[in-house]
Structure formats: C-alpha cells, structure tokens
Motif scaffolding. Structure first.
Motif, PDB file in Angstrom:
ATOM      1  N   PRO A  20      -9.322 -16.879  14.634  1.00  0.00           N
ATOM      2  CA  PRO A  20      -7.886 -16.995  14.866  1.00  0.00           C
ATOM      3  C   PRO A  20      -7.495 -16.263  16.151  1.00  0.00           C
ATOM      4  O   PRO A  20      -8.075 -15.235  16.494  1.00  0.00           O
ATOM      5  N   ILE A  53      -4.401 -21.040  18.172  1.00  0.00           N
ATOM      6  CA  ILE A  53      -4.823 -21.585  16.885  1.00  0.00           C
ATOM      7  C   ILE A  53      -4.876 -20.434  15.888  1.00  0.00           C
ATOM      8  O   ILE A  53      -5.651 -19.496  16.055  1.00  0.00           O
ATOM      9  N   ASP A  54      -4.023 -20.522  14.861  1.00  0.00           N
ATOM     10  CA  ASP A  54      -3.926 -19.430  13.893  1.00  0.00           C
ATOM     11  C   ASP A  54      -4.301 -19.852  12.478  1.00  0.00           C
ATOM     12  O   ASP A  54      -4.142 -19.104  11.532  1.00  0.00           O
ATOM     13  N   ARG A  55      -4.782 -21.106  12.349  1.00  0.00           N
ATOM     14  CA  ARG A  55      -5.156 -21.628  11.029  1.00  0.00           C
ATOM     15  C   ARG A  55      -6.129 -22.782  11.251  1.00  0.00           C
ATOM     16  O   ARG A  55      -6.246 -23.283  12.372  1.00  0.00           O
TER      17      ARG A  55
END
Length: 68
Positions: A20, A53-55
């Motif tokens: 992440p 992008i965190d997921r």
C-alpha cells in the motif's frame, strides 16, 4: 492486485504484489509498461499515474501508442 493489459483483441493478465502507498506508475514499471504511453483504468474510470494504491484493485492498462 491484478493488472490486465489490453491490446486489440488480446488481454494479458498478471498478478503484481505492491505494498500500500505505491502509485499506479510504480505498478506499470513492475510489469514493464511505459506510463507515458498508457491509459490506466480502475473499473471503467481513468486514473492519473500518480494515484496512490491503498487497497487491492484491478487495473486495466491500454497502450496508447505502438512502435513502427
């Protein structure tokens, strides 16, 4: 994360592991794609290359130019 590269009628799927906080452009580099020549979608929405992008997501990469 799954990355689909779409070129004409061919689709190539790859799994890429990125922690992440990485950006879409980092993913493109990991699969050997040029960010300057790619349109990237999350779902049906285009996203900037500096999107973090965190997921887990599915990116669709569409090359916007070809060699010749």
């Amino acid at each position: 994360m799954t990355v689909e590269t779409v070129r004409a009628a061919a689709t190539r799927r790859q799994s890429v592991c990125v922690p992440p906080g990485h950006r879409v452009n980092d993913v493109l580099r990991a699969i050997g794609a040029a960010g300057e020549g790619s349109l990237v979608l999350i779902g049906e929405n285009p996203v900037p290359l500096d999107t973090i992008i965190d997921r887990p997501v599915r990116l669709t990469v569409i090359p916007t130019f070809s060699g010749g």
